[in-house]
Design a protein around this motif. Structure first.
Motif, PDB file in Angstrom:
ATOM      1  N   ASN A  55     -13.730   9.332   1.272  1.00  0.00           N
ATOM      2  CA  ASN A  55     -13.012   9.516   2.533  1.00  0.00           C
ATOM      3  C   ASN A  55     -11.839   8.551   2.615  1.00  0.00           C
ATOM      4  OD1 ASN A  55     -15.663   7.743   3.323  1.00  0.00           O
ATOM      5  ND2 ASN A  55     -13.879   7.001   4.471  1.00  0.00           N
ATOM      6  N   ALA A  56     -10.811   8.983   3.344  1.00  0.00           N
ATOM      7  CA  ALA A  56      -9.724   8.066   3.685  1.00  0.00           C
ATOM      8  C   ALA A  56     -10.258   7.042   4.663  1.00  0.00           C
ATOM      9  CB  ALA A  56      -8.561   8.838   4.306  1.00  0.00           C
ATOM     10  N   GLU A  57      -9.768   5.793   4.550  1.00  0.00           N
ATOM     11  CA  GLU A  57     -10.295   4.713   5.384  1.00  0.00           C
ATOM     12  C   GLU A  57      -9.332   4.348   6.514  1.00  0.00           C
ATOM     13  OE1 GLU A  57     -12.587   2.848   6.413  1.00  0.00           O
ATOM     14  OE2 GLU A  57     -14.193   3.763   5.241  1.00  0.00           O
ATOM     15  N   VAL A  58      -9.661   3.270   7.220  1.00  0.00           N
ATOM     16  CA  VAL A  58      -9.007   2.935   8.486  1.00  0.00           C
ATOM     17  C   VAL A  58      -7.528   2.609   8.324  1.00  0.00           C
ATOM     18  CG1 VAL A  58      -8.999   1.313  10.426  1.00  0.00           C
ATOM     19  CG2 VAL A  58     -11.168   2.179   9.524  1.00  0.00           C
ATOM     20  N   ALA A  59      -7.167   1.905   7.236  1.00  0.00           N
ATOM     21  CA  ALA A  59      -5.772   1.510   7.037  1.00  0.00           C
ATOM     22  C   ALA A  59      -5.025   2.552   6.209  1.00  0.00           C
ATOM     23  CB  ALA A  59      -5.697   0.148   6.347  1.00  0.00           C
ATOM     24  N   LYS A  60      -3.742   2.589   6.400  1.00  0.00           N
ATOM     25  CA  LYS A  60      -2.901   3.484   5.596  1.00  0.00           C
ATOM     26  C   LYS A  60      -2.996   3.065   4.123  1.00  0.00           C
ATOM     27  CE  LYS A  60       0.949   6.334   5.584  1.00  0.00           C
ATOM     28  NZ  LYS A  60       1.348   7.467   6.412  1.00  0.00           N
TER      29      LYS A  60
ATOM     30  N   PRO B  44       0.836  -1.205   0.000  1.00  0.00           N
ATOM     31  CA  PRO B  44       0.000   0.000   0.000  1.00  0.00           C
ATOM     32  C   PRO B  44       0.871   1.255   0.000  1.00  0.00           C
ATOM     33  CG  PRO B  44      -0.775  -1.562   1.654  1.00  0.00           C
ATOM     34  CD  PRO B  44       0.542  -2.081   1.160  1.00  0.00           C
ATOM     35  N   ILE B  45       0.448   2.273  -0.698  1.00  0.00           N
ATOM     36  CA  ILE B  45       1.239   3.501  -0.693  1.00  0.00           C
ATOM     37  C   ILE B  45       1.257   4.067   0.728  1.00  0.00           C
ATOM     38  CG2 ILE B  45       0.799   4.036  -3.120  1.00  0.00           C
ATOM     39  CD1 ILE B  45      -1.217   6.112  -2.229  1.00  0.00           C
ATOM     40  N   GLY B  46       2.421   4.580   1.099  1.00  0.00           N
ATOM     41  CA  GLY B  46       2.602   5.084   2.451  1.00  0.00           C
ATOM     42  C   GLY B  46       3.229   4.077   3.393  1.00  0.00           C
ATOM     43  N   PHE B  47       3.288   2.794   2.964  1.00  0.00           N
ATOM     44  CA  PHE B  47       3.964   1.787   3.784  1.00  0.00           C
ATOM     45  C   PHE B  47       5.476   1.876   3.548  1.00  0.00           C
ATOM     46  CE2 PHE B  47       0.009   0.256   4.913  1.00  0.00           C
ATOM     47  CZ  PHE B  47       0.024  -0.974   5.557  1.00  0.00           C
ATOM     48  N   PRO B  48       6.265   1.656   4.588  1.00  0.00           N
ATOM     49  CA  PRO B  48       7.723   1.616   4.392  1.00  0.00           C
ATOM     50  C   PRO B  48       8.123   0.395   3.574  1.00  0.00           C
ATOM     51  CG  PRO B  48       7.157   0.912   6.615  1.00  0.00           C
ATOM     52  CD  PRO B  48       5.883   1.394   5.993  1.00  0.00           C
ATOM     53  N   ASP B  49       9.351   0.367   3.080  1.00  0.00           N
ATOM     54  CA  ASP B  49       9.824  -0.760   2.279  1.00  0.00           C
ATOM     55  C   ASP B  49       9.778  -2.064   3.064  1.00  0.00           C
ATOM     56  OD1 ASP B  49      10.288   0.908   0.157  1.00  0.00           O
ATOM     57  OD2 ASP B  49      12.412   1.196   0.604  1.00  0.00           O
ATOM     58  N   ARG B  50       9.992  -1.982   4.372  1.00  0.00           N
ATOM     59  CA  ARG B  50       9.927  -3.159   5.226  1.00  0.00           C
ATOM     60  C   ARG B  50       9.057  -2.842   6.437  1.00  0.00           C
ATOM     61  NH1 ARG B  50      16.238  -5.341   5.472  1.00  0.00           N
ATOM     62  NH2 ARG B  50      16.490  -5.659   3.200  1.00  0.00           N
ATOM     63  N   GLY B  51       8.341  -3.851   6.897  1.00  0.00           N
ATOM     64  CA  GLY B  51       7.529  -3.649   8.086  1.00  0.00           C
ATOM     65  C   GLY B  51       6.263  -2.868   7.802  1.00  0.00           C
ATOM     66  N   PHE B  52       5.792  -2.168   8.805  1.00  0.00           N
ATOM     67  CA  PHE B  52       4.507  -1.497   8.721  1.00  0.00           C
ATOM     68  C   PHE B  52       4.626  -0.063   9.240  1.00  0.00           C
ATOM     69  CE2 PHE B  52       3.662  -6.020   9.218  1.00  0.00           C
ATOM     70  CZ  PHE B  52       2.758  -6.257   8.195  1.00  0.00           C
ATOM     71  N   PRO B  53       3.703   0.796   8.831  1.00  0.00           N
ATOM     72  CA  PRO B  53       3.677   2.155   9.385  1.00  0.00           C
ATOM     73  C   PRO B  53       3.088   2.145  10.794  1.00  0.00           C
ATOM     74  CG  PRO B  53       1.852   1.854   7.880  1.00  0.00           C
ATOM     75  CD  PRO B  53       2.668   0.582   7.817  1.00  0.00           C
ATOM     76  N   ALA B  54       2.880   3.316  11.358  1.00  0.00           N
ATOM     77  CA  ALA B  54       2.268   3.420  12.680  1.00  0.00           C
ATOM     78  C   ALA B  54       0.893   2.755  12.666  1.00  0.00           C
ATOM     79  CB  ALA B  54       2.147   4.885  13.072  1.00  0.00           C
ATOM     80  N   PRO B  55       0.449   2.214  13.793  1.00  0.00           N
ATOM     81  CA  PRO B  55      -0.820   1.478  13.838  1.00  0.00           C
ATOM     82  C   PRO B  55      -2.011   2.315  13.377  1.00  0.00           C
ATOM     83  CG  PRO B  55       0.431   1.134  15.856  1.00  0.00           C
ATOM     84  CD  PRO B  55       1.134   2.222  15.096  1.00  0.00           C
ATOM     85  N   GLN B  56      -3.072   1.597  12.994  1.00  0.00           N
ATOM     86  CA  GLN B  56      -4.309   2.237  12.574  1.00  0.00           C
ATOM     87  C   GLN B  56      -4.852   3.111  13.703  1.00  0.00           C
ATOM     88  OE1 GLN B  56      -5.895  -1.232   9.515  1.00  0.00           O
ATOM     89  NE2 GLN B  56      -6.846  -1.077  11.505  1.00  0.00           N
ATOM     90  N   GLY B  57      -5.523   4.166  13.296  1.00  0.00           N
ATOM     91  CA  GLY B  57      -6.086   5.102  14.261  1.00  0.00           C
ATOM     92  C   GLY B  57      -6.251   6.474  13.636  1.00  0.00           C
ATOM     93  N   PRO B  58      -5.130   7.085  13.180  1.00  0.00           N
ATOM     94  CA  PRO B  58      -5.234   8.444  12.629  1.00  0.00           C
ATOM     95  C   PRO B  58      -5.586   8.498  11.142  1.00  0.00           C
ATOM     96  CG  PRO B  58      -2.937   7.829  12.776  1.00  0.00           C
ATOM     97  CD  PRO B  58      -3.728   6.687  13.385  1.00  0.00           C
ATOM     98  N   TYR B  59      -5.644   7.353  10.454  1.00  0.00           N
ATOM     99  CA  TYR B  59      -5.791   7.384   8.999  1.00  0.00           C
ATOM    100  C   TYR B  59      -7.231   7.605   8.556  1.00  0.00           C
ATOM    101  CZ  TYR B  59      -1.287   5.125   9.763  1.00  0.00           C
ATOM    102  OH  TYR B  59      -0.031   4.840  10.207  1.00  0.00           O
ATOM    103  N   TYR B  60      -8.194   7.036   9.263  1.00  0.00           N
ATOM    104  CA  TYR B  60      -9.605   7.160   8.876  1.00  0.00           C
ATOM    105  C   TYR B  60     -10.028   8.630   8.885  1.00  0.00           C
ATOM    106  CZ  TYR B  60     -14.700   6.984   9.146  1.00  0.00           C
ATOM    107  OH  TYR B  60     -16.031   7.189   8.922  1.00  0.00           O
TER     108      TYR B  60
END
Length: 339
Positions: free
Chosen positions: A170-175, A120-136
Motif C-alpha cells: 500500500n501507499a503510505e502516509v507521506a508522498k 522523495p519522488i513526487g516532491f518538487p525541486d524546492r519545498g514540499f508537496p501538499a500536506p499529508q492526508g490523501p497519500y495513504y
C-alpha cells in the motif's frame, strides 16, 4: 546438465545498519538444486568491512534459497558469513546465534521511501508537496505519481515468483512512501524472506534510476511521516492458550526489557519515536487495544478471543535488522512462564 546462475546474498560488516551484498556463481546441476547441494563460496571480506587486507578471506554458507524469475535458471541464495574454516560464524553473522522457533510467527510491515536526486519522488525541486492526508492508500497521479505503483507491482510479482510469503502492498502516509508486508513462521525464515524481499526491491529500482531510502526519518525534524517496520508476532502458546493473566505478565516483561528492545529496533529511532503522530515516546512503554500510538497495539480480535492471537510491536523502524528484532521479541516472550 543445466547451468544455474546462483546469486549469493549476504549482509556486510557495516554498522549500525548492514548492507546487502551479492555476487553470481555459475554451477551445473542435473535438476534444480537443493540447498544442501549449493557449495560454500569465498569472498574478499576486506572490501565489505568483514576482514583486513592481510587476511581477507571470508566464506558464504547457503542457508536458504529462492527462485529468481528475472534470470533464466536463476536462484537467489541467502547466506551466512563464516570465518575461513567454514564452521565458525563471522562476528558480523547475527543470524547464526538468534533465537528461533517454528511456532513463533512474525509479520513485518516494511515502510520505505522512493528517492531520486536526494528527495522523495513526487516532491518538487524546492519545498514540499501538499500536506499529508490523501497519500495513504491513495490513487491517482497527483497522489502516487506514475512510477511508484509500477515498481511495487513488479516487486510484488518478483517476491511471489520467489516463493516469498509477501502479504500485501500500500501507499503510505507521506508522498513517495510505500509499504510491503512479509509473513513467516520462525525467526530465521521470516527474516530471510524480508532480507531477500529488500534485495529484490533495491535491485529492481536500479533500472528506474531510483533509490530506496530506509532511514526511519529521512525528512528530518518535520511533520512528514517517518518509516517503521512494525513487527506482528505470536507464539504457539499465545495463539492456543493465552489468557488475560498471561498477557499482562507478557506486557510487564516487555516494559522491563524496553531498553533491550530499543537497542536492536533500528538506529535513530529517537527521531521517529517522539510520542507524536501515532508513536509512543522512545523513553516510555505502553499498550492498548487498537491504539496506534502505543508501543504494543492489541487487536480487538485478540481481546475478543480470550487474549489469544497476535500482537503488534510498533517500535521497530524501517532500518531494523529483522533477525535481531524477531530474536529480541522471542527472548522476551520466552522469559514469561507458561504454567
Amino acid at each position: 546438465m543445466t547451468k544455474y546462475k546462483l546469486e549469493y546474498l549476504w549482509l556486510d560488516g557495516y554498522t549500525p545498519v548492514p548492507n546487502l551484498r551479492g555476487k553470481t556463481q555459475i554451477k551445473e546441476f542435473d535438476t534444480y538444486p537443493a540447498l544442501d547441494e549449493l557449495p560454500m563460496w569465498g569472498f574478499d571480506g576486506s572490501s565489505t568491512k568483514q576482514a583486513e587486507g592481510r587476511s581477507s578471506d571470508c566464506v558464504l554458507k547457503p542457508v536458504s534459497m529462492f527462485p529468481d524469475s528475472t534470470r533464466k535458471n536463476g536462484v537467489l541464495v541467502m547466506c551466512e558469513v563464516m570465518m575461513p574454516d567454514g564452521e565458525t560464524p563471522h562476528p558480523s553473522n547475527g543470524r547464526a546465534t538468534i533465537l528461533d522457533d517454528p511456532g513463533a510467527w512474525f509479520g513485518f510491515e516494511q515502510e520505505y521511501f522512493f528517492y531520486k536526486d536526494g528527495r522523495p519522488i513526487g516532491f518538487p525541486d524546492r519545498g514540499f508537496p501538499a500536506p499529508q492526508g490523501p497519500y495513504y492508500t491513495g490513487v491517482g497521479y497527483s497522489n502516487v505519481g506514475n512510477i511508484a505503483r509500477q515498481i511495487v507491482e513488479e516487486h510484488l510479482d518478483l517476491c511471489l515468483d520467489a516463493g516469498i510469503n509477501h502479504e500485501g502492498i500500500n501507499a503510505e502516509v507521506a508522498k513517495g512512501q510505500w509499504e510491503f508486508q512479509i509473513f513467516g513462521k520462525g525467526s530465521k525464515k521470516a527474516a530471510d524472506e524480508m532480507w531477500v524481499a529488500r534485495y529484490l526491491l533495491q535491485r529492481l529500482t536500479e533500472k528506474y534510476g531510483i533509490d530506496i531510502e530506509y532511514h526511519c526519518k529521512p525528512l528530518g525534524d518535520t511533520d512528514w511521516n517517518g518509516s517503521g517496520m512494525h513487527a506482528n508476532f505470536s507464539t504457539t502458546y499465545l495463539r492456543e492458550v493465552g489468557g488475560k493473566a498471561y498477557f499482562e505478565q507478557l506486557m510487564t516483561a516487555f516494559e522491563d526489557a524496553r531498553e533491550d528492545h530499543i537497542a536492536v529496533y533500528g538506529p535513530d529511532n529517537h527521531l521517529r519515536l517522539t510520542g507524536l503522530h501515532e508513536t509512543q515516546s522512545i523513553h516510555s512503554f505502553s499498550y492498548g487495544v487498537a491504539d496506534r500510538g502505543a508501543s504494543i497495539r492489541v487487536p480487538h480480535s485478540f481481546v475478543k478471543n480470550d487474549y489469544r492471537g497476535y500482537l503488534e510491536d510498533r517500535r521497530p523502524n524501517s532500518q531494523g535488522d529483522p533477525y535481531q528484532i524477531a530474536s529480541r521479541i522471542l527472548k522476551t516472550v520466552a522469559s514469561v512462564p507458561t504454567s
